[in-house]
Design a protein around this motif. Sequence first.
Motif, PDB file in Angstrom:
ATOM      1  N   GLN A  30       0.807  -1.223   0.000  1.00 36.47           N
ATOM      2  CA  GLN A  30       0.000   0.000   0.000  1.00 36.47           C
ATOM      3  C   GLN A  30       0.840   1.273   0.000  1.00 36.47           C
ATOM      4  OE1 GLN A  30      -3.630   0.199   2.337  1.00 36.47           O
ATOM      5  NE2 GLN A  30      -2.887   2.085   3.278  1.00 36.47           N
ATOM      6  N   SER A  72       2.636   1.983  -3.342  1.00 34.73           N
ATOM      7  CA  SER A  72       1.633   2.200  -4.368  1.00 34.73           C
ATOM      8  C   SER A  72       1.005   3.587  -4.242  1.00 34.73           C
ATOM      9  CB  SER A  72       0.554   1.115  -4.279  1.00 34.73           C
ATOM     10  OG  SER A  72      -0.437   1.313  -5.258  1.00 34.73           O
ATOM     11  N   TYR A  73       0.625   3.956  -3.028  1.00 35.19           N
ATOM     12  CA  TYR A  73       0.005   5.271  -2.828  1.00 35.19           C
ATOM     13  C   TYR A  73       1.015   6.414  -2.894  1.00 35.19           C
ATOM     14  CZ  TYR A  73      -4.697   3.567  -2.047  1.00 35.19           C
ATOM     15  OH  TYR A  73      -5.945   3.006  -2.226  1.00 35.19           O
ATOM     16  N   PRO A 118      -4.423   6.891   2.860  1.00 39.64           N
ATOM     17  CA  PRO A 118      -3.765   5.582   2.810  1.00 39.64           C
ATOM     18  C   PRO A 118      -2.273   5.621   3.155  1.00 39.64           C
ATOM     19  CG  PRO A 118      -5.173   5.872   0.908  1.00 39.64           C
ATOM     20  CD  PRO A 118      -5.109   7.197   1.603  1.00 39.64           C
ATOM     21  N   ASP A 144      -1.978   5.046   6.954  1.00 44.62           N
ATOM     22  CA  ASP A 144      -2.465   3.806   7.551  1.00 44.62           C
ATOM     23  C   ASP A 144      -1.369   3.096   8.332  1.00 44.62           C
ATOM     24  OD1 ASP A 144      -5.172   3.717   6.993  1.00 44.62           O
ATOM     25  OD2 ASP A 144      -4.961   2.494   5.193  1.00 44.62           O
ATOM     26  N   CYS A 164     -10.188  -2.269   9.774  1.00 47.53           N
ATOM     27  CA  CYS A 164     -10.947  -1.516   8.763  1.00 47.53           C
ATOM     28  C   CYS A 164     -12.249  -2.181   8.337  1.00 47.53           C
ATOM     29  CB  CYS A 164     -10.070  -1.216   7.552  1.00 47.53           C
ATOM     30  SG  CYS A 164      -9.690  -2.665   6.552  1.00 47.53           S
ATOM     31  N   GLU A 186     -12.699  -4.359   5.989  1.00 42.67           N
ATOM     32  CA  GLU A 186     -12.720  -4.678   4.567  1.00 42.67           C
ATOM     33  C   GLU A 186     -12.313  -6.134   4.347  1.00 42.67           C
ATOM     34  OE1 GLU A 186     -10.080  -1.729   2.763  1.00 42.67           O
ATOM     35  OE2 GLU A 186     -10.889  -0.262   4.169  1.00 42.67           O
ATOM     36  N   SER A 193      -9.309  -4.535  -1.863  1.00 40.66           N
ATOM     37  CA  SER A 193     -10.133  -4.691  -0.667  1.00 40.66           C
ATOM     38  C   SER A 193     -11.503  -4.105  -0.943  1.00 40.66           C
ATOM     39  CB  SER A 193      -9.486  -4.030   0.551  1.00 40.66           C
ATOM     40  OG  SER A 193      -9.591  -2.624   0.488  1.00 40.66           O
ATOM     41  N   HIS A 251     -12.376  -0.344  -1.821  1.00 43.30           N
ATOM     42  CA  HIS A 251     -11.663   0.613  -0.985  1.00 43.30           C
ATOM     43  C   HIS A 251     -10.207   0.767  -1.405  1.00 43.30           C
ATOM     44  CE1 HIS A 251     -14.488   1.507   2.429  1.00 43.30           C
ATOM     45  NE2 HIS A 251     -15.166   0.625   1.712  1.00 43.30           N
ATOM     46  N   ARG A 252      -9.591  -0.316  -1.857  1.00 43.32           N
ATOM     47  CA  ARG A 252      -8.194  -0.287  -2.290  1.00 43.32           C
ATOM     48  C   ARG A 252      -8.032  -1.198  -3.495  1.00 43.32           C
ATOM     49  NH1 ARG A 252      -6.121   0.842   3.205  1.00 43.32           N
ATOM     50  NH2 ARG A 252      -7.931   0.242   4.422  1.00 43.32           N
ATOM     51  N   ILE A 291      -4.500  -1.861  -5.247  1.00 47.71           N
ATOM     52  CA  ILE A 291      -3.103  -1.419  -5.182  1.00 47.71           C
ATOM     53  C   ILE A 291      -2.177  -2.505  -5.725  1.00 47.71           C
ATOM     54  CG2 ILE A 291      -3.377   0.263  -3.318  1.00 47.71           C
ATOM     55  CD1 ILE A 291      -2.725  -1.901  -1.294  1.00 47.71           C
ATOM     56  N   THR A 334     -11.145   7.578  -6.950  1.00 50.01           N
ATOM     57  CA  THR A 334      -9.705   7.777  -7.061  1.00 50.01           C
ATOM     58  C   THR A 334      -9.439   9.266  -7.212  1.00 50.01           C
ATOM     59  OG1 THR A 334      -7.683   7.009  -8.164  1.00 50.01           O
ATOM     60  CG2 THR A 334      -9.556   7.532  -9.585  1.00 50.01           C
TER      61      THR A 334
END
Length: 150
Positions: free
Chosen positions: A20, A23-24, A38, A41, A49, A51, A67, A78-79, A81, A113
Motif C-alpha cells: 500500500q 503504491s500510494y 492511505p 495507515d 478496517c 474490509e 479490498s 476501498h483499495r 493497489i 480515485t
Amino acid sequence: MIKKIDITNLKNAFEVLNIQIPSYKVEAEIIDYYDIPPLKDTVEKLQQCGEAFFGYYISGELSGVISIKIENDVMDIHRLIVHPKYFRKGIAKMLLDFIESNIEGIKTIIVSTGSKNFPAVNFYEKNGFSRIEEIKVNERLSLTNFKKQF
C-alpha cells in the motif's frame, strides 16, 4: 494466484501495508498531493478496517491487493493497489476481474480515485465504470467517483 487475505493476521497486514505505501506514494506523486489517508495507515488500522482483502501472489510474494466492503447489493472497492515493481503486468485487472466474477449478488460496484490520477481514471473507464461525480476535497485534491452496474 489470487487468494483471500486474513488481514487480522499481523504478518499479512504488514505485507499489505508494504504494498500500500509504495503504491500510494506513486499516486501522491501523480496527483501532487501527499496528505492522502492511505499513506497514514498503520497495521492496526488495516486490521480494524472491516474490509475483505484479496491478494495477487507471484511465486508466493504478494504483489497486488484489492479490498472491498459489501452492503446490500453494492460492492465498494476501498483499495486496488499494486506494488510499483509489478506495474503494467495486468495485476489490477486480474484482481478486478476476480472480485467481479467471484462475489455473488452484486448489482453495483463503486470506487473513487484522485481526479488527477489519470492512469487509475483511465483504468476504471476502460473496465466499464462510469464517472458519477467529482468531489473537491480541498484546494489541491479532488476525487472522482465511479460506478459500474450489472
